[in-house]
Design a protein around this motif. Structure first.
Motif, PDB file in Angstrom:
ATOM      1  N   VAL A  81      20.999  14.442 -72.890  1.00 52.91           N
ATOM      2  CA  VAL A  81      22.190  15.040 -72.249  1.00 52.91           C
ATOM      3  C   VAL A  81      22.688  16.210 -73.080  1.00 52.91           C
ATOM      4  O   VAL A  81      23.057  17.278 -72.534  1.00 52.91           O
ATOM      5  CB  VAL A  81      23.282  13.974 -72.063  1.00 52.91           C
ATOM      6  N   SER A  96      30.438  11.384 -62.395  1.00 51.10           N
ATOM      7  CA  SER A  96      29.013  11.097 -62.260  1.00 51.10           C
ATOM      8  C   SER A  96      28.522  10.437 -63.542  1.00 51.10           C
ATOM      9  O   SER A  96      29.096  10.629 -64.626  1.00 51.10           O
ATOM     10  CB  SER A  96      28.239  12.397 -62.000  1.00 51.10           C
ATOM     11  N   SER A 133      26.137  10.900 -65.456  1.00 53.30           N
ATOM     12  CA  SER A 133      25.560  11.720 -66.526  1.00 53.30           C
ATOM     13  C   SER A 133      26.618  12.437 -67.356  1.00 53.30           C
ATOM     14  O   SER A 133      26.277  13.236 -68.219  1.00 53.30           O
ATOM     15  CB  SER A 133      24.616  12.760 -65.922  1.00 53.30           C
ATOM     16  N   LYS A 134      27.856  12.205 -67.092  1.00 48.54           N
ATOM     17  CA  LYS A 134      28.908  12.947 -67.784  1.00 48.54           C
ATOM     18  C   LYS A 134      29.646  12.130 -68.827  1.00 48.54           C
ATOM     19  O   LYS A 134      30.583  12.616 -69.437  1.00 48.54           O
ATOM     20  CB  LYS A 134      29.923  13.481 -66.766  1.00 48.54           C
ATOM     21  N   ALA A 146      25.832   7.899 -69.771  1.00 48.75           N
ATOM     22  CA  ALA A 146      24.691   8.795 -69.948  1.00 48.75           C
ATOM     23  C   ALA A 146      23.907   8.432 -71.195  1.00 48.75           C
ATOM     24  O   ALA A 146      22.688   8.664 -71.264  1.00 48.75           O
ATOM     25  CB  ALA A 146      25.179  10.234 -70.042  1.00 48.75           C
TER      26      ALA A 146
END
Lengths: 227, 612
Positions: free
Chosen positions: B396, B524, B526-527, B550
């Motif tokens: 990430v 989301s 992935s954040k 994430a």
């Protein structure tokens, strides 16, 4: 090393030794250090709350007479006044309104957050472990994935059994079946592993803090000796 | 004013008892020579005719002749009567009462004085025949009865005068109660007012007072003035010590507070507690230790003043009555002072010997760590396999480009700051190198100054740290701040969805759950990345497996792995040897504890078996 660093370092060493004196039992020095910690933390927190919360969000809107912020600021102001009235024994009941508001709102937010952020995603995660995409690998069977999914399912069910029948045994005191006893014992094993991991994590964090403090002491003494 | 024959002091003319000594004053009202008037009191229904008949019977036998002549309408008392009196024998003259002798003597001197009366009586007797005599008497009795009945009804319908409200249920007037309170020893000794036989004597005063309100009040005022003008020495008696009188006084505190200076003695006794029923001089030594133990003892100076007055002149009635008020006020003040104080915690007995074990183990651990830190050189870090959550977080971070917004949330305490600074400093340095736009936020007041320390440790430019109040509610408000105009959210903090990464620096699982549960559903997956202390690794794994994070790195070991993956040097040379030594000591202690517990259980089991 400047004099201020020396003074602060000596104070830090003294406070550390006072905390370490708890090894001798609860004593005056340990309590004094504890009170200093609590007092300084409370004073600092109060100062931050006054400057960051009360003044900009309560006092400042009330100074803007006639605006929307003024009327919106009256609500927390009245609730704060009711809360302050709890200091007087005769008007303790007046503080129940803001406390009830806080408790009700907090409970509603917590329940909604737990159900939406923990229960549902975790249950879905357990169910998704048995999805065909995960259990199939290269046109074959992913036995490792299946075992892992079964293991997780066993852990969830056994722990739930343990807690459920532990409560029912306390209340009813009935004789439990052998299967239920076995599943509860398995649940105990899972719980033991989880708590052991938590303990290791707590101890590791405390040990890290202790080592960091001792390392700082070592460096301070070396710097002091070096001049 | 009349003088008491017993003590010689002045009393009101209508007083039936001496207000100073309680002596019966009814003798002052007796008619001289009238030895026995109880007969008349006991026979109130005697008719006038019978009364006159008794007068006739007292006359000489020769009066029988004149009585026979009376029937003809002649005067009863005449010269012949005087002659007959003159011929009365000397013995009868001596046996006759003195008042009758005076009447006879006056009748001899003044004919009209007795003549008119006797003539009317004789004419009445003449008009009355033997047949009508009983009927007249009956009508006379009925007439008297009606008059009494009407008078009784009028008394019942009349409003009670104000002075009666102060009287007790037993009808004791206020002035008498005041005298009793000022002279309790007389009351104890004689009980002149509470004896049932003497009750009518008190009631004789009341009808006089009830007849006219003004007269009653005047009487009460006169009585009070007599009491007030009387000095304490006169009231208490010259030979009686003033302190003794003070100690035996027990006035009612409630009545005193209401401004009333006296209360009925009976009511006082009933309202008072058991302790107050005793004489205070005798009860004080008994209650003193108890009150001292409870912290309710009255002011010593006040008691000393009450027990040893400077002079009897200083002890007015008002001051005497305020003594109980003073003690009760002191008790009340003590009770108010005790209000709100917490009950002191019960002292738990410590098991002897535990402190020594704790001292030995703690000192051993400290010594081992100090020895390792000082004498053992630091080993080179080994290349370990990257944990999956840390690798995910590294991916990430690698995706971030220049200008991407990263919100760094600090939620840890000073105690865990060394660990978290070791983990977070390489990451922040990498983000600064990549040109990410960093913003710092904290929900803990401590985070304001810990953020500065972190930025200094990471060697990045110092930025202002925003403070988000409200805990869980604040996090939810920040997540729902879609328009970015919420007053709760500090200035400069945008909608959470607009950030490319929200990096949490956590040491508390509660704070982690707050963000995952309140803000996670609106973001989301992935954040949300987490850098946490090692104790939170077990909590973060399920969330990572569920795809709610994430990635994360927990503890210094994973932090070092992450730093190596990011090509960043660890913050300081991590004392891995000391950490390993500390873990070994703890493992040894746990094993020793398990062994000792098993040995203790087995010995306890063996000790129970022989008994069984």
């Amino acid at each position: 090393m400047n004099p201020m660093d020396i003074v602060l370092g000596v104070i830090g060493i003294a406070l550390s030794v006072m905390i370490f004196s708890y090894l001798l039992g609860d004593n005056f020095f340990f309590r004094a250090a504890l009170y200093i910690l609590v007092g300084v933390s409370s004073g600092y927190a109060a100062a931050v709350l006054v400057t960051k919360v009360i003044l900009p969000r309560l006092v400042e809107p009330l100074s803007q007479n006639g605006t929307d912020a003024f009327w919106l600021g009256l609500v927390p102001f009245v609730l704060c006044v009711l809360l302050v009235l709890m200091l007087v024994p005769r008007t303790v009941k007046a503080g129940t309104l803001p406390l009830a508001f806080l408790a009700g709102t907090g409970a509603a937010v917590a329940i909604a957050g737990i159900s939406r952020g923990t229960l549902a995603p975790q249950l879905l995660s357990v169910v998704n472990r048995f999805s065909p995409e995960l259990l199939r690998a290269n046109a074959g069977v992913n036995w490792g994935g299946i075992v892992e999914a079964l293991f997780i399912l066993l852990g969830v069910i056994s722990v739930l059994f343990y807690f459920h029948h532990r409560l029912s045994r306390k209340s009813a005191g009935t004789q439990r079946q052998l299967l239920v006893e076995g599943i509860s014992s398995v649940g105990q094993i899972f719980l033991g592993i989880s708590l052991g991991m938590l303990f290791v994590g707590f101890f590791s964090a405390a040990l890290t803090a202790l080592i960091a403090r001792m390392l700082w002491l070592k460096e301070f003494i070396l710097a002091l000796l070096a001049g | 004013m009349i003088l008491c024959p017993h003590c010689g002091k002045e009393n009101l003319p209508q007083a039936t008892r001496c207000v100073h000594c309680g002596e019966d004053l009814e003798e002052l009202f007796r008619i001289e020579g009238m030895e026995d008037n109880s007969a008349l009191q006991e026979e109130p229904d005697i008719s006038v005719a019978d009364l006159l008949e008794s007068f006739r019977n007292d006359s000489s036998p020769k009066d029988e002749e004149t009585r026979s002549a009376d029937s003809t309408g002649q005067a009863y008392v005449s010269d012949s009567g005087a002659e007959s009196n003159a011929e009365m024998p000397a013995e009868e003259e001596e046996q006759a009462p003195e008042w009758l002798a005076r009447i006879r003597k006056r009748a001899q001197q003044e004919e009209d004085a007795a003549g008119e009366l006797t003539r009317k009586g004789n004419s009445l007797d003449a008009a009355r025949s033997e047949d009508h005599r009983g009927r007249v008497d009956e009508e006379f009795a009925n007439w008297i009865g009606r008059i009494r009945e009407n008078a009784r009804r009028e008394n019942l319908l009349m409003p009670k005068p104000a002075i009666n409200s102060a009287a007790s249920e037993e009808g004791v007037p206020e002035w008498l109660r005041k005298v009793r309170e000022l002279q309790p020893e007389a009351e104890d000794g004689e009980q002149f007012a509470e004896e049932p036989a003497e009750e009518p004597a008190v009631e004789e005063v009341e009808p006089e007072e009830e007849q006219g309100e003004a007269a009653a009040q005047d009487q009460a005022q006169e009585t009070e003035s007599v009491v007030e003008q009387t000095s304490p020495e006169e009231i208490l008696g010259d030979t009686e010590p003033a302190a003794e009188a003070v100690s035996e006084l027990e006035p009612e505190p409630e009545a005193e507070s209401a401004g009333e200076k006296a209360q009925p003695a009976d009511e006082e006794d009933s309202d008072s507690g058991d302790a107050e029923e005793l004489p205070e001089s005798a009860a004080a030594p008994q209650f003193a230790p108890v009150l001292e133990e409870l912290g309710l003892a009255a002011d010593g100076a006040a008691l000393e003043l009450d027990e040893k007055p400077a002079s009897s002149e200083e002890l007015s009635a008002d001051l005497l009555l305020l003594r109980r008020q003073k003690e009760n006020a002191q008790i009340l003040m003590n009770l108010i002072g005790e209000e709100g104080r917490g009950i002191p915690p019960a002292k738990t007995q410590r098991v002897s010997g535990r402190g020594w074990y704790r001292l030995i183990l703690g000192a051993f651990l400290l010594l081992v760590l100090a020895a390792v830190l000082v004498f053992v050189p630091e080993a080179k870090p080994k290349q370990i396999e990257n944990p999956a959550p840390a690798v995910a977080l590294k991916d990430v971070l690698d995706r971030l480009a220049s200008g991407d917004k990263v919100l760094v949330v600090l939620e840890y305490q000073a105690a865990t700051s060394p660990e978290l600074e070791q983990i977070a400093a390489p990451v922040l340095r990498e983000l600064e190198t990549r040109g990410a736009e960093l913003q710092f936020l904290t929900t803990h007041p401590n985070g304001l100054w810990l953020a500065d320390a972190l930025m200094r440790a990471a060697e990045i430019p110092t930025r202002e740290t925003a403070f988000l109040a409200g805990g869980r509610l604040g996090v939810l408000a920040a997540a729902l701040n879609s328009e970015g105009n919420s007053a709760v959210i500090p200035a400069g903090i945008e909608e959470l969805q607009k950030y490319d990464l929200i990096l949490l620096l956590e040491d508390s699982q509660t704070d982690i759950q707050n963000w995952i549960e309140q803000a996670g559903p609106w973001l989301s997956a992935s954040k949300l990345g987490v850098l946490a202390s090692s104790q939170n690794e077990a909590l973060l794994l399920p969330y990572y497996d569920a795809g709610q994070l994430a990635g994360f790195a927990a503890g210094t070991l994973q932090g070092r792995v992450l730093a190596q993956a990011l090509d960043q040097a660890p913050l300081t040379s991590a004392p891995s040897r000391a950490f390993q030594a500390g873990l070994l000591v703890m493992i040894a202690v746990i094993l020793l504890g398990i062994l000792s517990k098993a040995e203790a259980d087995s010995s306890a089991r063996h000790s129970k078996e022989p008994e069984a």
